[in-house]
Design an enzyme around this catalytic site. Structure first.
Site, PDB file in Angstrom:
ATOM      1  N   TYR A 298       0.826  -1.332  -0.135  1.00 13.62           N
ATOM      2  CA  TYR A 298       0.041   0.060  -0.179  1.00 13.62           C
ATOM      3  C   TYR A 298       0.813   1.389   0.057  1.00 13.62           C
ATOM      4  O   TYR A 298       0.198   2.363  -0.198  1.00 13.62           O
ATOM      5  CB  TYR A 298      -0.989   0.070   1.186  1.00 13.62           C
ATOM      6  CG  TYR A 298      -2.154  -0.913   1.146  1.00 13.62           C
ATOM      7  CD1 TYR A 298      -1.942  -2.233   1.044  1.00 13.62           C
ATOM      8  CD2 TYR A 298      -3.399  -0.532   0.912  1.00 13.62           C
ATOM      9  CE1 TYR A 298      -2.947  -2.964   1.043  1.00 13.62           C
ATOM     10  CE2 TYR A 298      -4.649  -1.163   0.623  1.00 13.62           C
ATOM     11  CZ  TYR A 298      -4.158  -2.646   0.933  1.00 13.62           C
ATOM     12  OH  TYR A 298      -5.672  -3.380   0.735  1.00 13.62           O
TER      13      TYR A 298
ATOM     14  N   LYS B 163       4.328 -13.887   6.005  1.00 17.63           N
ATOM     15  CA  LYS B 163       4.829 -14.795   4.978  1.00 17.63           C
ATOM     16  C   LYS B 163       6.182 -14.900   4.851  1.00 17.63           C
ATOM     17  O   LYS B 163       6.725 -14.495   3.994  1.00 17.63           O
ATOM     18  CB  LYS B 163       4.189 -14.252   3.431  1.00 17.63           C
ATOM     19  CG  LYS B 163       4.427 -15.237   2.444  1.00 17.63           C
ATOM     20  CD  LYS B 163       3.307 -16.481   2.486  1.00 17.63           C
ATOM     21  CE  LYS B 163       3.550 -17.442   1.538  1.00 17.63           C
ATOM     22  NZ  LYS B 163       2.999 -18.922   1.753  1.00 17.63           N
TER      23      LYS B 163
ATOM     24  N   ASP C 204      -0.931 -17.879   5.331  1.00 19.10           N
ATOM     25  CA  ASP C 204      -1.860 -18.852   4.470  1.00 19.10           C
ATOM     26  C   ASP C 204      -2.348 -19.910   5.576  1.00 19.10           C
ATOM     27  O   ASP C 204      -3.695 -20.333   5.271  1.00 19.10           O
ATOM     28  CB  ASP C 204      -1.286 -19.425   3.435  1.00 19.10           C
ATOM     29  CG  ASP C 204       0.357 -19.816   3.457  1.00 19.10           C
ATOM     30  OD1 ASP C 204       0.782 -19.359   4.324  1.00 19.10           O
ATOM     31  OD2 ASP C 204       0.938 -20.714   2.848  1.00 19.10           O
TER      32      ASP C 204
ATOM     33  N   ASP D  33      -5.752  -6.815   4.925  1.00 14.25           N
ATOM     34  CA  ASP D  33      -7.040  -6.371   4.185  1.00 14.25           C
ATOM     35  C   ASP D  33      -7.765  -7.805   3.922  1.00 14.25           C
ATOM     36  O   ASP D  33      -8.954  -7.899   3.829  1.00 14.25           O
ATOM     37  CB  ASP D  33      -6.051  -5.874   2.954  1.00 14.25           C
ATOM     38  CG  ASP D  33      -7.592  -5.134   2.226  1.00 14.25           C
ATOM     39  OD1 ASP D  33      -8.509  -4.692   2.574  1.00 14.25           O
ATOM     40  OD2 ASP D  33      -7.382  -5.312   1.021  1.00 14.25           O
TER      41      ASP D  33
END
Ligand code: NAP
Length: 479
Positions: free
Chosen positions: A128, A175, A208, A232
Site C-alpha cells: 500500500y 509470509k 496462509d 486487508d
C-alpha cells in the site's frame, strides 16, 4: 458534557446511507459530538482534485483529529490513487483495528462457536506504499516497503489492545518463510515486542495457514496482527465468519487521531436503494464512542443493535430479499431498542487502548555499519540469457565488479541451464572482485558501460552487508 468536534465524510455508493444511520444512532444516544460535514471520494475526483480529498476536509481533520467516514470509491486497475489510503497516510493512522464478534441473531455456519477476535492491520506501508513502476511494457513492479518503525507501532497497538480488552493471545500472521526481509522484519519485531508483554501469549503463524485456521477453527484466535495486504484480505474473511461485510467495523488509529469506518466498500450496485446493512458503520460509531471514553453510550448502541438482530429484524443480507427490512427501517428498530439489552451478549471489559504507550515505548533505531559489496542492475533485453550473460561478462572485464549471475522473474537463468519462461526484464547481479567496498563511482562506470553496449537499465539496487549479514536475498537457484 463538553462538545466534541468530529469530521463526517458520507463517502460514495452506500456510504451516505450507512453514515446517516450511524449519525442517527449517535444523536439518539445523546453523544455530545458535533460533526462537520466534509467531502472526499468520487465527487472530489470529479472536481479535478487528484487526491480525492478537498483542502477543507484536510483542514477539518487537522482540527478535529476525529473522523466518521463512509467508504470511498476507487477506480479498479486505472485512475487516481485511493482517497481512502490517502487519508490513512496523510494522518499517519498506522494501525487499523478490525473486530468481529458473533451475533446471536445472525445464523452462520459458525454460530454458537463464540467467534470474537480482532485483526490489527499495519495501515500505511507494505504494498500500500503504492510505489509501482512499469519496468518494460510487459513487466510491472510494486515495491513492498516494511519498516521496523511501522511494524513496531502496529504490533504495540495489538498488544495494548489485547491488554485493554482482557484478551489472552496475539498471533502474528506473516509470509516470512518466503519474504525473509519484509515479512521477516514484521515477525522479528513481533518477537522483540512480545517479550515486553509476558501476560499475553504470543504466537507466529504463516498467513496462509492463518486463513485456513480461521475457516476451520476461528475460536482459537483472540488478536491477529499482520502486515497491510495480509490484513486487508484476512479481515474480509473474518467478517464472513459473523455474517459478512455488513457487520465488520473498523478504526484507523494513530498518534492522537482516529478515523472510524466500516470495513466494506461502496457496494455501488446497492447505492440509494435503502437495502444494505448499516451494522458495520453503526459498530464503527460504537468504536468511536469507546475511543472517546463514552462507554455507557457505546454499550447502549451495541446492545440495541444486538437486541434488534435477536428480535429477528435484519436487513436483506441476513434475512434474504423477502424478509429483510430496509436500511432505514432497521435503523429505526435499533433506535427504538436503545436502553434494552440482548439476552445473549455480555460486553468485554473495555478500557481505552493506551495509544500513547505505543509512542512512549518505541525503540530508537540501532545504528549498524553497512558496506556495499555489489549491485543488482535491472535491465531490458530482448534476447536470451546466455547472450546477455556473455555480453555483461565482457563489458565488466576491467570493472571493480564482475557478473555473478542473472535472474529472470527471480529465478537464476545464467550461468547454467534454465527452464524459466523468460521475459524482457533481467536482474543482473554484480559482486566486488576482491572483497573491497564498492563506491558509487564504480557503479556509475558499470552503468556507463551497460548504456554504451546499447542496453537499457531500469533501476539498480546496492547490495549492502549490514552488520555481518547480507542485506539481499539470493535468486531461486543461486548458489
Ligand atoms: P464492497 O463495496 O465491500 O462490496 C462487496 C460485497 O460485499 C457487496 O457486493 C455485498 O455483497 C457485500 N456488502 C458490502 N457492504 C455491505 C453492506 N453494508 N451490507 C450488505 N452487504 C454488503 O467491495 P467492492 O465491490 O470490492 O468495492 C467497491 C468499491 O469500494 C471499490 O471502488 C473499492 O475500491 C471501494 N472500497 C472502499 C473501501 C473503503 O472506503 N474503506 C473499502 C473497500 C472497498 P453481495 O453482492 O453478496 O450482496
Amino acid at each position: 458534557m463538553k462538545t466534541i468536534h468530529a469530521t463526517l465524510i458520507p463517502g460514495d455508493g452506500i456510504g451516505p446511507e450507512v453514515v446517516a444511520a450511524t449519525h442517527r444512532l449517535l444523536v439518539a444516544v445523546g453523544a455530545p459530538i458535533e460533526f462537520e460535514g466534509c467531502q472526499a471520494g468520487a465527487s472530489v475526483f470529479k472536481q479535478g482534485i487528484a487526491s480525492g480529498v478537498t483542502p477543507e476536509t484536510i483542514d477539518s481533520i487537522k482540527r478535529t483529529r476525529l473522523v466518521l467516514k463512509g467508504p470511498l470509491e476507487t477506480p479498479v486497475g486505472f485512475g487516481e490513487k485511493s482517497a481512502n489510503v490517502t487519508l490513512r497516510k496523510l494522518f499517519e493512522t498506522y494501525a487499523n483495528i478490525r473486530p468481529v464478534r458473533e451475533f446471536a441473531g445472525v445464523r452462520t455456519p459458525y454460530s454458537g462457536r463464540g467467534v470474537d477476535l480482532v485483526i490489527v492491520r499495519e495501515n500505511v506501508e507494505d504494498l500500500y506504499a503504492g510505489i509501482e513502476h512499469m519496468q518494460t511494457t510487459e513487466v510491472a513492479q510494486c515495491l513492498k516497503i516494511i519498516t521496523r518503525k511501522g511494524s513496531e507501532k502496529a504490533i504495540r497497538t495489538a498488544f495494548e489492545l489485547a491488554r485493554a480488552e482482557g484478551r489472552k493471545s496475539v498471533h502474528c500472521a506473516t509470509k516470512a518463510n518466503i519474504m525473509k526481509f519484509t515479512e521477516g522484519m514484521f515477525k522479528r519485531v513481533f518477537e522483540e515486542v512480545s517479550a515486553e508483554y509476558p501476560d499475553i501469549a504470543a504466537h507466529h503463524i504463516i498467513v496462509d495457514n492463518c486463513a485456513h485456521q480461521l475457516v476451520k477453527k476461528p475460536e482459537q484466535f483472540d488478536v491477529i496482527v499482520t502486515t497491510n495486504m495480509n490484513g486487508d484480505i484476512l479481515s474480509d474473511l473474518t467478517s464472513a465468519l459473523v455474517g459478512g461485510l455488513g457487520f465488520a467495523p473498523s478504526a484507523n488509529v494513530g498518534d492522537g487521531i482516529a478515523i472510524f469506518e466500516a470495513v466494506h466498500g461502496s457496494a455501488p450496485k446497492y447505492a440509494g436503494k435503502d437495502v444494505i446493512n448499516p451494522s458495520a458503520a453503526i459498530l464503527s460509531g460504537v468504536m468511536m464512542l469507546r475511543y472517546l471514553g463514552l462507554e455507557a453510550e457505546a454499550l447502549n448502541v451495541e446492545n440495541a443493535l444486538r437486541k434488534t438482530l435477536e428480535d429477528g429484524i435484519a436487513p436483506r443480507d441476513v434475512a434474504g430479499d423477502a424478509a429483510g427490512v430496509a436500511t432505514s427501517v432497521f435503523t429505526d428498530a435499533v433506535i427504538a431498542r436503545l436502553g434494552q439489552k440482548p439476552q445473549q451478549f455480555s460486553a468485554r471489559p473495555s478500557r481505552r487502548v493506551a495509544m500513547e504507550t505505543v509512542k512512549e515505548r518505541m525503540r530508537a533505531p540501532v545504528p549498524m555499519p553497512t558496506k556495499v559489496e555489489g549491485v543488482d542492475v535491472f535491465l531490458r533485453f530482448d534476447g536470451n540469457a546466455s547472450t546477455l550473460g556473455m555480453t555483461l561478462e565482457t563489458l565488466a572485464t576491467d570493472c571493480a565488479v564482475k557478473l555473478k549471475m542473472i535472474s529472470n522473474r527471480g529465478t537464476k537463468v545464467y550461468p547454467g541451464e534454465t527452464q524459466a519462461d523468460c521475459v524482457d526484464h533481467w536482474r543482473c547481479r554484480f559482486l566486488n572482485r576482491n572483497g573491497d567496498e564498492i563506491v558509487d563511482r564504480q557503479i556509475y562506470e558499470l552503468l556507463r558501460k551497460i548504456t554504451d553496449a546499447g542496453l537499457a537499465w531500469m533501476h539498480i539496487e546496492k547490495l549492502q552487508v549490514m552488520g555481518e549479514k547480507p542485506g539481499w536475498t539470493k535468486a531461486q537457484g543461486e548458489e
